[in-house]
Enzyme design. Structure first.
Site, short mmCIF file in Angstrom:
data_model
loop_
_atom_site.label_atom_id
_atom_site.label_comp_id
_atom_site.label_asym_id
_atom_site.label_seq_id
_atom_site.Cartn_x
_atom_site.Cartn_y
_atom_site.Cartn_z
N ASP A 1 6.31 -19.52 -15.76
CA ASP A 1 5.32 -19.53 -16.83
C ASP A 1 5.89 -20.18 -18.09
O ASP A 1 5.21 -20.97 -18.77
CB ASP A 1 4.87 -18.10 -17.15
CG ASP A 1 4.34 -17.38 -15.92
OD1 ASP A 1 3.49 -17.95 -15.23
OD2 ASP A 1 4.80 -16.26 -15.66
N HIS B 1 3.11 -10.97 -15.59
CA HIS B 1 2.92 -12.22 -14.86
C HIS B 1 1.53 -12.17 -14.23
O HIS B 1 1.35 -11.99 -13.03
CB HIS B 1 4.00 -12.38 -13.79
CG HIS B 1 3.86 -13.63 -12.97
ND1 HIS B 1 4.00 -14.88 -13.50
CD2 HIS B 1 3.62 -13.80 -11.65
CE1 HIS B 1 3.84 -15.78 -12.55
NE2 HIS B 1 3.60 -15.14 -11.42
#
Length: 437
Positions: free
Chosen positions: A249, A277
């Site tokens: 990410d 996440h």
């Protein structure tokens, strides 16, 4: 080199049984660097197949006795003797690395990068301990054969098995990739329970047999809460040693900022992913920098930063599936390498990296007792400290609160797996993981 496959009958055996009940199921492929060959008693119904011709007769592994390990054979007995080779005299002590889900696509990229020395350097020999399942065992053999054929000088040993109590023996790194993907119609709560049971068992195995200072990186989703479950089932391992992977990410956020600013991504620093996440994650542009300047001084389009940038990072995995037809594998493997390197290499002055870590004692006021992605720095010793010199505004705090609420709800959902009572699921919404549609 040989592949040894022990094939006794195991009808009606459940894979979640204790290692002593599963010891006869676990099969190993192991390359030990010694000149002598100590024959082991042959095991009934053993099947031996060789991929490299050996002058010594291959022998079966005595699976019932966990203290007996398969001996060397083939080229690894004569060529890769650490004591005999001049070039390896200055090499460091062997590092044992366990990888679960080792027959999957992510591992298929990751293992070869690790074996090439991309994390630990050109003088660090490594041993792979690969964990799979009964169903994936043939594929594990194929992975081991490809590693064998690649002739990596640093790769001194490979073993494969389906029992975590055997595979995790003495490991110093555990990369937990294997997890059940979310299927059509499956509620997020169901996924948390199914995968949570896997990580609870793996946590118990790590607690029982791994190095006391093992570093654990959880990749299998939902990785934050899976990391929490694993940690809670391994009380003898420091909580600080558990990480949930949010580096992909962070890498995606750096890419989007670089594209918008018209610079190469190495000019982007101090990027944090806060929280879970999932699509509630918070890519932090407030503290990020481009060419050493605050992002908001370089990219003045605040609407783009708050809306398009944030959504692109949150949903990048789903868009990739639409384009590619499958979830990310190579870029995930790269991000695992990046995350490991961030722990074994000193963080550049003034910079930091993102990792999902335990919140207890955090300086930000985030709820304690969850695994939450936060900014970290490392001295390169495998440890880290949380960054204190970050700033918050109303926009950032509001979104951090949302992802915090999701993780607290996930924690309540898996209370039965963390020893915290009866599970109660009240997820605020059925958010998606970054790789889901």
């Amino acid at each position: 080199m040989a592949l040894a496959d022990l094939s006794p009958s195991y009808a009606n055996t459940q894979l979640h049984l204790h290692s002593s009940q599963l010891s006869f199921l676990s099969t190993h492929l192991s390359f030990h660097r010694r000149h002598s060959l100590r024959p082991l008693p042959r095991t009934r119904n053993a099947r031996i197949s060789c991929s490299v011709t050996s002058n010594e007769a291959p022998v079966a592994v005595q699976a019932q006795d966990q203290k007996i390990k398969p001996e060397c054979y083939g080229v690894f007995c004569t060529t890769y003797d650490l004591k005999a080779e001049e070039e390896t005299k200055s090499w460091k002590k062997l590092i044992n690395i366990a990888v679960s889900g080792a027959a999957g696509m992510i591992s298929n990229h990751l293992l070869f990068k690790l074996a090439a020395g991309e994390v630990f350097g050109p003088d660090q020999p490594i041993a792979f301990k690969l964990l799979g399942s009964e169903r994936s065992f043939k594929a594990l053999e194929g992975v081991a054969m490809e590693l064998e054929d690649s002739l990596f000088p640093l790769l001194r040993e490979v073993s494969i098995g389906i029992d975590p109590y055997e595979v995790f023996q003495d490991v110093e790194w555990a990369l937990l990739i294997g997890a059940k993907p979310r299927g059509p119609g499956m509620e997020r709560a169901d996924l948390l329970d199914i995968n949570g049971q896997i990580f609870a068992e793996q946590g118990k195995a790590l607690n029982a047999v791994a190095s006391r200072n093992v570093k654990v990186m959880v990749v299998g989703n939902p990785c934050n809460t899976n990391a929490l479950i694993c940690m809670k089932n391994a009380p003898n391992i420091p909580a600080k040693n558990f990480h949930a992977l949010t580096r992909l990410d962070e890498n995606r956020a750096k890419c989007q900022l670089a594209l918008k600013a018209g610079v190469f991504y190495d000019k982007v620093s101090n990027v944090t992913i806060w929280g879970n996440h999932s699509t509630t994650q918070v890519p932090d542009f407030l503290n990020a920098r481009i060419n050493g300047l605050p992002v908001k001084e370089v990219i003045k389009d605040i609407k783009w930063l708050e809306e398009e940038f944030t959504e692109k990072v949150q949903k990048r995995g789903g868009v990739l599936i639409q384009k590619w037809g499958r979830s990310s594998a190579a870029s995930t493997a790269v991000s695992i390498v990046d995350a490991m390197k961030s722990l074994v290499t000193p963080t550049p002055e003034g910079d930091w990296f993102s990792s999902g870590v335990y919140t207890t004692g955090n300086p930000y006021g985030i709820a304690e007792g969850i695994v939450f992605s936060m900014p970290c720095r490392s001295k390169g010793d495998g440890d880290y400290e949380l960054v204190k010199d970050v700033i918050f505004d109303e926009y950032l705090l509001k979104r951090i609160t949302k992802t915090e609420a999701e993780l607290l709800a996930e924690k309540r959902c898996v209370a039965h797996l963390t020893g915290e009572g009866i599970a109660f699921c009240d997820l605020p919404e059925d958010t998606m993981l970054p790789g889901e549609m």
